[in-house]
Structures are given as C-alpha cells and as structure tokens.
Write a protein that holds these residues in place. Structure first.
Motif, mmCIF file in Angstrom:
data_model
loop_
_atom_site.group_PDB
_atom_site.id
_atom_site.type_symbol
_atom_site.label_atom_id
_atom_site.label_comp_id
_atom_site.label_asym_id
_atom_site.label_seq_id
_atom_site.Cartn_x
_atom_site.Cartn_y
_atom_site.Cartn_z
ATOM 1 N N ASN A 286 0.826 -1.127 -0.222
ATOM 2 C CA ASN A 286 -0.334 -0.065 0.383
ATOM 3 C C ASN A 286 0.821 1.497 0.349
ATOM 4 O O ASN A 286 2.150 1.208 0.494
ATOM 5 C CB ASN A 286 -1.112 -0.541 1.442
ATOM 6 N N VAL A 287 0.295 2.333 -0.173
ATOM 7 C CA VAL A 287 1.096 3.895 -1.047
ATOM 8 C C VAL A 287 0.443 4.254 0.695
ATOM 9 O O VAL A 287 0.074 4.379 1.502
ATOM 10 C CB VAL A 287 0.355 4.448 -1.934
ATOM 11 N N GLU A 288 1.849 4.932 1.399
ATOM 12 C CA GLU A 288 2.414 5.446 2.931
ATOM 13 C C GLU A 288 2.104 7.203 2.425
ATOM 14 O O GLU A 288 3.049 7.279 1.927
ATOM 15 C CB GLU A 288 3.111 4.810 4.157
ATOM 16 N N TYR A 289 1.667 7.581 3.127
ATOM 17 C CA TYR A 289 1.865 9.035 2.643
ATOM 18 C C TYR A 289 1.452 9.921 4.149
ATOM 19 O O TYR A 289 1.179 8.927 4.923
ATOM 20 C CB TYR A 289 0.349 9.136 1.656
ATOM 21 N N ARG A 290 2.385 10.284 3.715
ATOM 22 C CA ARG A 290 2.101 10.981 4.962
ATOM 23 C C ARG A 290 3.098 13.043 4.949
ATOM 24 O O ARG A 290 3.660 13.278 3.951
ATOM 25 C CB ARG A 290 3.362 10.636 6.082
ATOM 26 N N THR B 228 8.051 19.411 4.816
ATOM 27 C CA THR B 228 8.639 20.203 2.861
ATOM 28 C C THR B 228 7.310 19.721 2.434
ATOM 29 O O THR B 228 7.458 20.679 0.666
ATOM 30 C CB THR B 228 9.894 19.801 2.451
ATOM 31 N N GLY B 229 6.499 19.296 2.842
ATOM 32 C CA GLY B 229 5.439 18.599 1.720
ATOM 33 C C GLY B 229 4.999 17.733 2.104
ATOM 34 O O GLY B 229 5.374 16.455 2.958
ATOM 35 N N GLY B 230 3.694 16.910 1.325
ATOM 36 C CA GLY B 230 4.008 15.230 1.302
ATOM 37 C C GLY B 230 4.884 14.521 1.241
ATOM 38 O O GLY B 230 5.370 14.806 -0.418
ATOM 39 N N TRP C 248 7.443 12.897 -3.740
ATOM 40 C CA TRP C 248 7.248 14.216 -2.884
ATOM 41 C C TRP C 248 6.253 14.931 -3.529
ATOM 42 O O TRP C 248 5.336 15.030 -4.909
ATOM 43 C CB TRP C 248 8.850 14.737 -2.601
ATOM 44 N N ARG C 249 5.910 16.289 -2.608
ATOM 45 C CA ARG C 249 4.929 16.881 -3.085
ATOM 46 C C ARG C 249 3.299 16.310 -3.605
ATOM 47 O O ARG C 249 2.565 15.315 -3.983
ATOM 48 C CB ARG C 249 5.368 18.123 -3.608
ATOM 49 N N SER C 250 3.287 17.387 -4.274
ATOM 50 C CA SER C 250 1.820 17.215 -5.483
ATOM 51 C C SER C 250 1.870 15.590 -6.183
ATOM 52 O O SER C 250 0.523 14.476 -5.982
ATOM 53 C CB SER C 250 1.291 17.486 -6.590
ATOM 54 N N LEU C 251 3.164 14.896 -6.478
ATOM 55 C CA LEU C 251 3.200 13.539 -7.036
ATOM 56 C C LEU C 251 2.415 12.668 -5.399
ATOM 57 O O LEU C 251 1.542 11.474 -6.219
ATOM 58 C CB LEU C 251 4.452 13.283 -7.574
ATOM 59 N N GLY D 127 -5.031 30.941 5.848
ATOM 60 C CA GLY D 127 -4.937 29.937 6.211
ATOM 61 C C GLY D 127 -3.898 28.963 6.466
ATOM 62 O O GLY D 127 -3.319 28.786 5.691
ATOM 63 N N PRO D 128 -3.778 27.781 6.226
ATOM 64 C CA PRO D 128 -2.931 25.908 6.601
ATOM 65 C C PRO D 128 -3.011 26.038 5.533
ATOM 66 O O PRO D 128 -3.448 25.259 5.460
ATOM 67 C CB PRO D 128 -3.285 25.282 7.783
ATOM 68 N N PRO D 129 -2.396 26.837 3.974
ATOM 69 C CA PRO D 129 -2.454 25.494 2.861
ATOM 70 C C PRO D 129 -2.076 23.755 2.367
ATOM 71 O O PRO D 129 -2.762 23.786 1.768
ATOM 72 C CB PRO D 129 -1.324 26.318 2.611
ATOM 73 N N ARG D 130 -1.343 23.196 2.671
ATOM 74 C CA ARG D 130 -1.214 22.208 3.211
ATOM 75 C C ARG D 130 -1.932 21.804 3.652
ATOM 76 O O ARG D 130 -2.817 20.974 2.178
ATOM 77 C CB ARG D 130 -0.185 22.158 3.631
ATOM 78 N N ARG D 131 -3.084 21.802 4.638
ATOM 79 C CA ARG D 131 -3.722 20.829 4.834
ATOM 80 C C ARG D 131 -5.251 21.564 4.206
ATOM 81 O O ARG D 131 -6.219 19.889 3.449
ATOM 82 C CB ARG D 131 -4.786 21.432 6.438
ATOM 83 N N VAL D 132 -5.689 22.475 3.777
ATOM 84 C CA VAL D 132 -6.385 22.399 2.231
ATOM 85 C C VAL D 132 -6.484 21.645 1.721
ATOM 86 O O VAL D 132 -7.787 21.301 0.845
ATOM 87 C CB VAL D 132 -6.672 23.863 2.384
ATOM 88 N N ALA D 133 -5.282 22.035 0.878
ATOM 89 C CA ALA D 133 -4.801 21.165 -0.790
ATOM 90 C C ALA D 133 -5.054 19.467 -0.433
ATOM 91 O O ALA D 133 -5.778 19.500 -1.284
ATOM 92 C CB ALA D 133 -3.486 21.360 -0.958
#
Length: 146
Positions: free
Chosen positions: A15-19, A23-25, A58-61, A126-132
């Motif tokens: 499974n893909v683990e995301y966190r 510096t981003g996702g 990383w990030r959007s990918l 607002g916090p951009p990372r959480r919103v995105a």
C-alpha cells in the motif's frame, strides 16, 4: 550533478504510505519488477528473479499517488536511482530506492481514466497544506471508479 535515471515497469507490492512532512507530502511504496524471458526451447515465457525497489514521491506526486494507486496495479516509474547501504545487527544491507519524478499506469495491461487536479489559489490566511490535502482527497473520493 549526474544522477542515474531509470524507468522501470512492474507492480505495486505494498500500500502507498502517505504522510505530511515539513516540506510537503511524502509517499512511499514497494515496487516489484519481475524479469520475464522468452524460452525458445519451450516456446513460453519464463519468470526470472524479481527485483524490489522502494519508491519515494514528494509534494503533489505523493498526494496523487496516495489517491490513485493500489496494490497489484501495473505501473511505470521514472526517477533517480539511489543505492544506500546500512549496517544493523552486525550485517551490512544494500537498499535500492527510486526518487520518483513521474509515475503512471501501464496501459499495455489495462485502461485508466486520468483526472486533472485543479490547484487552488494560495491561501494566505489559512494553512495551505491541510486545505490542499483535504481538497485532493475529497476530489478523489467523489470520482466514481469504473
């Protein structure tokens, strides 16, 4: 810098683990790349050794991988090859990782429906990372899977 670039074709093994990181996702999964060879003697394909890689994105990918990829799906992964050695329990181990730059489904083995993720304007208040992340997860959840 001269990085070793690779493109590998195989199957998602975990499974893909995301966190979220500072510096981003970040996403991580194991990727199995089997070798198959044509045996002229028997006239059949034979399975050889399977290589396993840990793929990092990383990030959007990373965010898009988490919403799009499942175990067993055939993928193409393009990125930087990283070889690292670690020592533990008195044993030296070698790990081979790929820092992914691009990932896609292998369309020789199935179909896929691409959906572009629309990036929102920067949210200064607002916090951009959480919103995105929430917006991307909501967008993926609304799309019916064929």
């Amino acid at each position: 810098m001269n990085d070793t670039m690779v493109t590998v074709v195989g199957n998602v093994a975990t499974n893909v683990e995301y966190r979220e990181t500072a510096t981003g996702g970040m996403a991580r999964f194991r990727f199995a790349v089997p070798s198959r060879r044509w045996d002229r003697g028997s006239g059949n394909w034979t399975d050889g050794h399977t290589s396993f890689y840990t793929v990092f994105a990383w990030r959007s990918l990373a965010m898009n991988l988490a919403g799009s990829v499942s175990v067993g799906e055939p993928l193409l992964v393009h990125g930087r090859l990283k070889v690292r050695e670690e020592e533990g329990d008195g044993r030296r181990r070698t790990y081979v990782d790929i820092d992914a730059l691009a990932v896609g489904h292998d369309l020789t083995r199935g179909t896929s429906a691409f959906r572009r993720v629309v990036k929102a304007e920067p949210n200064v208040t607002g916090p951009p990372r959480r919103v995105a992340v929430a917006a991307a997860a909501e967008a993926v959840a609304r799309v019916p899977v064929p």
